[in-house]
Design a protein around this motif. Structure first.
Motif, PDB file in Angstrom:
ATOM      1  N   UNK A   1     -10.760  72.868  18.903  1.00 34.21           N
ATOM      2  CA  UNK A   1      -9.398  72.380  18.813  1.00 34.21           C
ATOM      3  C   UNK A   1      -9.333  71.369  17.662  1.00 34.21           C
ATOM      4  N   UNK A   2      -8.366  71.551  16.749  1.00 41.48           N
ATOM      5  CA  UNK A   2      -8.263  70.614  15.627  1.00 41.48           C
ATOM      6  C   UNK A   2      -7.572  69.318  16.060  1.00 41.48           C
ATOM      7  N   UNK A   3      -7.578  68.352  15.175  1.00 38.66           N
ATOM      8  CA  UNK A   3      -7.056  67.030  15.547  1.00 38.66           C
ATOM      9  C   UNK A   3      -5.546  67.057  15.794  1.00 38.66           C
ATOM     10  N   UNK A   4      -4.798  67.901  15.098  1.00 36.69           N
ATOM     11  CA  UNK A   4      -3.355  67.986  15.311  1.00 36.69           C
ATOM     12  C   UNK A   4      -3.044  68.526  16.695  1.00 36.69           C
ATOM     13  N   UNK A   5      -3.753  69.543  17.110  1.00 41.03           N
ATOM     14  CA  UNK A   5      -3.537  70.122  18.437  1.00 41.03           C
ATOM     15  C   UNK A   5      -3.904  69.134  19.539  1.00 41.03           C
ATOM     16  N   UNK A   6      -4.994  68.416  19.364  1.00 37.94           N
ATOM     17  CA  UNK A   6      -5.389  67.447  20.391  1.00 37.94           C
ATOM     18  C   UNK A   6      -4.388  66.286  20.439  1.00 37.94           C
ATOM     19  N   UNK A   7      -3.873  65.883  19.283  1.00 39.95           N
ATOM     20  CA  UNK A   7      -2.864  64.824  19.247  1.00 39.95           C
ATOM     21  C   UNK A   7      -1.590  65.265  19.962  1.00 39.95           C
ATOM     22  N   UNK A   8      -1.159  66.484  19.731  1.00 37.77           N
ATOM     23  CA  UNK A   8       0.044  67.011  20.393  1.00 37.77           C
ATOM     24  C   UNK A   8      -0.146  67.090  21.900  1.00 37.77           C
ATOM     25  N   UNK A   9      -1.326  67.436  22.339  1.00 32.77           N
ATOM     26  CA  UNK A   9      -1.608  67.500  23.772  1.00 32.77           C
ATOM     27  C   UNK A   9      -1.515  66.110  24.400  1.00 32.77           C
ATOM     28  N   UNK A  10      -2.000  65.106  23.696  1.00 31.27           N
ATOM     29  CA  UNK A  10      -1.982  63.737  24.208  1.00 31.27           C
ATOM     30  C   UNK A  10      -0.551  63.220  24.339  1.00 31.27           C
ATOM     31  N   UNK A  11       0.298  63.475  23.351  1.00 37.03           N
ATOM     32  CA  UNK A  11       1.650  62.911  23.352  1.00 37.03           C
ATOM     33  C   UNK A  11       2.694  63.826  23.991  1.00 37.03           C
ATOM     34  N   UNK A  12       2.297  64.986  24.471  1.00 38.94           N
ATOM     35  CA  UNK A  12       3.254  65.950  25.034  1.00 38.94           C
ATOM     36  C   UNK A  12       4.039  65.382  26.208  1.00 38.94           C
ATOM     37  N   UNK A  13       3.395  64.584  27.049  1.00 41.86           N
ATOM     38  CA  UNK A  13       4.101  64.056  28.220  1.00 41.86           C
ATOM     39  C   UNK A  13       5.151  63.018  27.837  1.00 41.86           C
ATOM     40  N   UNK A  14       5.116  62.525  26.612  1.00 43.23           N
ATOM     41  CA  UNK A  14       6.104  61.545  26.156  1.00 43.23           C
ATOM     42  C   UNK A  14       7.180  62.173  25.273  1.00 43.23           C
ATOM     43  N   UNK A  15       7.178  63.474  25.127  1.00 39.01           N
ATOM     44  CA  UNK A  15       8.110  64.124  24.208  1.00 39.01           C
ATOM     45  C   UNK A  15       9.474  64.423  24.826  1.00 39.01           C
ATOM     46  N   UNK A  16       9.617  64.220  26.121  1.00 38.57           N
ATOM     47  CA  UNK A  16      10.893  64.464  26.793  1.00 38.57           C
ATOM     48  C   UNK A  16      11.319  63.208  27.544  1.00 38.57           C
ATOM     49  N   UNK A  17      12.627  62.923  27.563  1.00 36.40           N
ATOM     50  CA  UNK A  17      13.101  61.712  28.236  1.00 36.40           C
ATOM     51  C   UNK A  17      12.804  61.723  29.735  1.00 36.40           C
ATOM     52  N   UNK A  18      12.450  60.571  30.247  1.00 41.15           N
ATOM     53  CA  UNK A  18      12.213  60.375  31.671  1.00 41.15           C
ATOM     54  C   UNK A  18      13.158  59.258  32.115  1.00 41.15           C
ATOM     55  N   UNK A  19      14.196  59.613  32.874  1.00 45.95           N
ATOM     56  CA  UNK A  19      15.233  58.643  33.243  1.00 45.95           C
ATOM     57  C   UNK A  19      14.686  57.474  34.048  1.00 45.95           C
TER      58      UNK A  19
END
Length: 84
Positions: A1-19
């Motif tokens: 897994x390249x660094x871009x893919x691992x970075x996206x996996x880490x921040x994925x849970x913060x990519x959508x609003x949580x009220x």
């Protein structure tokens, strides 16, 4: 897994609003900020240096409030766009 893919996996849970988290951020930013303003007003009669010290802390909360307003301006803070 390249660094871009691992970075996206880490921040994925913060990519959508949580009220729930969003409203908690509003509360834990505005309440202390308003409280610090009250304390600064009271501290004027005690010491200007105390007031200056409190203002530095209040500035940190003001930055948090700016970040919230900035995210609201982009429509990314809450799921309900009408509230923003």
């Amino acid at each position: 897994m390249n660094s871009t893919a691992s970075w996206r996996k880490i921040v994925a849970k913060y990519s959508h609003p949580d009220s729930t988290r969003a409203w908690w951020q509003v509360i834990n930013s505005y309440v202390p900020y308003i409280g610090l303003w009250v304390l600064m007003y009271i501290s004027l009669s005690i010491s200007y240096w105390l007031t200056v010290g409190l203002s530095v802390v209040a500035a940190g909360f003001l930055i948090r409030i700016f970040i919230i307003a900035h995210d609201c301006g982009h429509g990314s803070f809450l799921k309900n766009k009408k509230v923003q």
